[in-house]
Design a protein around this motif. Structure first.
Motif, mmCIF file in Angstrom:
data_model
loop_
_atom_site.group_PDB
_atom_site.id
_atom_site.type_symbol
_atom_site.label_atom_id
_atom_site.label_comp_id
_atom_site.label_asym_id
_atom_site.label_seq_id
_atom_site.Cartn_x
_atom_site.Cartn_y
_atom_site.Cartn_z
ATOM 1 N N SER A 73 25.112 6.811 11.844
ATOM 2 C CA SER A 73 24.487 6.835 13.170
ATOM 3 C C SER A 73 23.438 5.742 13.314
ATOM 4 C CB SER A 73 23.845 8.205 13.430
ATOM 5 O OG SER A 73 24.849 9.198 13.529
ATOM 6 N N ALA A 74 22.677 5.497 12.251
ATOM 7 C CA ALA A 74 21.675 4.419 12.280
ATOM 8 C C ALA A 74 22.346 3.062 12.448
ATOM 9 C CB ALA A 74 20.833 4.445 11.006
ATOM 10 N N ILE A 75 23.489 2.885 11.815
ATOM 11 C CA ILE A 75 24.234 1.645 11.981
ATOM 12 C C ILE A 75 24.654 1.494 13.443
ATOM 13 C CG2 ILE A 75 26.408 0.466 11.429
ATOM 14 C CD1 ILE A 75 26.085 1.703 8.563
ATOM 15 N N HIS A 76 25.155 2.573 14.033
ATOM 16 C CA HIS A 76 25.555 2.534 15.435
ATOM 17 C C HIS A 76 24.360 2.276 16.354
ATOM 18 C CE1 HIS A 76 27.473 3.350 19.210
ATOM 19 N NE2 HIS A 76 26.662 4.373 19.432
ATOM 20 N N ALA A 77 23.221 2.862 16.034
ATOM 21 C CA ALA A 77 22.028 2.710 16.877
ATOM 22 C C ALA A 77 21.637 1.245 17.022
ATOM 23 C CB ALA A 77 20.864 3.513 16.304
ATOM 24 N N GLY A 78 21.724 0.488 15.936
ATOM 25 C CA GLY A 78 21.432 -0.943 15.979
ATOM 26 C C GLY A 78 19.952 -1.254 15.824
ATOM 27 N N PRO A 79 19.621 -2.546 15.867
ATOM 28 C CA PRO A 79 18.237 -2.994 15.657
ATOM 29 C C PRO A 79 17.274 -2.400 16.686
ATOM 30 C CG PRO A 79 19.760 -4.855 15.594
ATOM 31 C CD PRO A 79 20.548 -3.659 16.059
ATOM 32 N N ARG A 81 16.222 0.595 16.879
ATOM 33 C CA ARG A 81 16.491 2.006 17.170
ATOM 34 C C ARG A 81 16.691 2.756 15.859
ATOM 35 N NH1 ARG A 81 21.211 2.556 21.214
ATOM 36 N NH2 ARG A 81 20.201 4.528 21.620
ATOM 37 N N TYR A 82 16.604 4.069 15.917
ATOM 38 C CA TYR A 82 16.840 4.885 14.734
ATOM 39 C C TYR A 82 17.561 6.162 15.143
ATOM 40 C CZ TYR A 82 12.734 7.605 16.167
ATOM 41 O OH TYR A 82 11.841 8.379 16.869
ATOM 42 N N ALA A 83 18.124 6.843 14.154
ATOM 43 C CA ALA A 83 18.865 8.080 14.398
ATOM 44 C C ALA A 83 18.088 9.245 13.820
ATOM 45 C CB ALA A 83 20.243 7.989 13.751
ATOM 46 N N VAL A 84 18.061 10.346 14.549
ATOM 47 C CA VAL A 84 17.425 11.565 14.062
ATOM 48 C C VAL A 84 18.388 12.730 14.296
ATOM 49 C CG1 VAL A 84 16.158 11.937 16.236
ATOM 50 C CG2 VAL A 84 15.347 12.998 14.148
ATOM 51 N N GLY A 85 18.634 13.490 13.237
ATOM 52 C CA GLY A 85 19.563 14.611 13.325
ATOM 53 C C GLY A 85 19.057 15.696 14.242
ATOM 54 N N ILE A 86 19.949 16.196 15.099
ATOM 55 C CA ILE A 86 19.564 17.296 15.986
ATOM 56 C C ILE A 86 20.444 18.525 15.813
ATOM 57 C CG2 ILE A 86 18.477 15.810 17.709
ATOM 58 C CD1 ILE A 86 21.027 16.185 19.443
ATOM 59 N N GLU A 87 21.582 18.373 15.098
ATOM 60 C CA GLU A 87 22.462 19.517 14.854
ATOM 61 C C GLU A 87 23.332 19.215 13.655
ATOM 62 O OE1 GLU A 87 26.104 21.788 14.823
ATOM 63 O OE2 GLU A 87 26.062 19.663 15.253
ATOM 64 N N ILE A 88 23.533 20.232 12.806
ATOM 65 C CA ILE A 88 24.439 20.092 11.668
ATOM 66 C C ILE A 88 25.032 21.455 11.349
ATOM 67 C CG2 ILE A 88 22.657 20.424 9.896
ATOM 68 C CD1 ILE A 88 24.202 18.141 8.327
ATOM 69 N N ASN A 89 26.304 21.447 10.954
ATOM 70 C CA ASN A 89 26.918 22.685 10.464
ATOM 71 C C ASN A 89 27.932 22.329 9.391
ATOM 72 O OD1 ASN A 89 29.726 22.567 11.576
ATOM 73 N ND2 ASN A 89 28.603 22.475 13.502
ATOM 74 N N ALA A 90 28.256 23.299 8.559
ATOM 75 C CA ALA A 90 29.198 23.058 7.468
ATOM 76 C C ALA A 90 30.069 24.283 7.254
ATOM 77 C CB ALA A 90 28.444 22.730 6.181
ATOM 78 N N THR A 91 31.310 24.013 6.932
ATOM 79 C CA THR A 91 32.249 25.049 6.520
ATOM 80 C C THR A 91 32.728 24.687 5.126
ATOM 81 O OG1 THR A 91 32.964 25.379 8.801
ATOM 82 C CG2 THR A 91 34.417 26.209 7.076
ATOM 83 N N THR A 135 25.289 15.864 14.641
ATOM 84 C CA THR A 135 24.971 15.047 15.805
ATOM 85 C C THR A 135 23.575 14.474 15.617
ATOM 86 O OG1 THR A 135 26.356 16.383 17.247
ATOM 87 C CG2 THR A 135 24.657 15.046 18.314
ATOM 88 N N ASN A 136 23.460 13.180 15.883
ATOM 89 C CA ASN A 136 22.187 12.481 15.809
ATOM 90 C C ASN A 136 21.796 11.988 17.207
ATOM 91 O OD1 ASN A 136 21.096 11.836 12.926
ATOM 92 N ND2 ASN A 136 23.317 11.730 12.770
ATOM 93 N N MET A 137 20.516 12.078 17.509
ATOM 94 C CA MET A 137 19.972 11.465 18.710
ATOM 95 C C MET A 137 19.525 10.062 18.338
ATOM 96 S SD MET A 137 16.766 12.636 21.111
ATOM 97 C CE MET A 137 17.557 14.197 21.466
ATOM 98 N N LEU A 138 19.840 9.108 19.181
ATOM 99 C CA LEU A 138 19.477 7.718 18.935
ATOM 100 C C LEU A 138 18.237 7.403 19.749
ATOM 101 C CD1 LEU A 138 23.090 6.281 19.144
ATOM 102 C CD2 LEU A 138 21.899 7.233 17.160
ATOM 103 N N ARG A 139 17.198 6.967 19.062
ATOM 104 C CA ARG A 139 15.884 6.761 19.695
ATOM 105 C C ARG A 139 15.419 5.317 19.525
ATOM 106 N NH1 ARG A 139 12.774 11.729 19.952
ATOM 107 N NH2 ARG A 139 11.659 10.386 21.390
ATOM 108 N N GLU A 140 14.533 4.904 20.440
ATOM 109 C CA GLU A 140 13.896 3.590 20.325
ATOM 110 C C GLU A 140 12.732 3.692 19.348
ATOM 111 O OE1 GLU A 140 15.044 0.874 22.018
ATOM 112 O OE2 GLU A 140 16.590 2.141 22.926
ATOM 113 N N MET A 141 12.493 2.641 18.574
ATOM 114 C CA MET A 141 11.362 2.645 17.626
ATOM 115 C C MET A 141 10.071 2.454 18.376
ATOM 116 S SD MET A 141 12.438 0.803 14.167
ATOM 117 C CE MET A 141 13.651 1.533 13.126
#
Length: 141
Positions: A73-79, A81-91, A135-141
């Motif tokens: 997600s951080a790679i997708h966010a680009g320069p 910006r950063y990614a912060v997790g907002i939801e995770i689940n596992a089976t 799911t990650n939220m992409l935010r501005e630094m």
């Protein structure tokens, strides 16, 4: 040896190399194999990451999945910006007591403000051990 996309933000590459993916990823023995926003791979040893009866800890599956999903997600966010997790689940589908596990992270949604990835953790024979979705939220630094 990690493969980085050629267009990857150099600052992010430097942080990944310097930190090894962060303190927890280093403690867990996570090794990045291939990194991109759309598809990433990493591996992790079972040894040192087990619970009391010797099985790979369910939380270790989640740490591996979240680490890979967050970096993708951080790679997708680009320069800038950063990614912060907002939801995770596992089976968890199957257990393992030794060897290495491999995580394959595939993008489900790469949006402007959200990125969702599915991370499938498998054993050496390719059997699915767990499925993590985050799911990650992409935010501005």
């Amino acid at each position: 040896m990690t493969t980085f996309p050629t267009d990857l933000d150099p600052e992010l590459v430097a942080r990944l190399i310097d930190s090894g993916g962060g303190a927890l990823a280093r403690k867990m023995g996570i090794e990045f194999v291939e990194l991109s926003a759309a598809k990433s791979l990493a591996r992790m040893p079972v040894e040192g990451n087990t619970q009391v009866v010797g099985l790979l800890h369910g939380g270790a599956h989640v740490v591996l999945g979240e680490t890979l999903g967050s970096v993708s997600s951080a790679i997708h966010a680009g320069p800038g910006r950063y990614a912060v997790g907002i939801e995770i689940n596992a089976t968890h589908s199957r257990s393992i007591t030794s060897g290495w596990v491999t995580a394959t992270c595939t993008a489900l949604v790469l949006g402007r403000t959200l990125a969702t990835h599915e991370i499938v953790v498998t054993d050496a024979e390719g059997r699915r051990l767990s499925t993590v979705r985050m799911t990650n939220m992409l935010r501005e630094m």
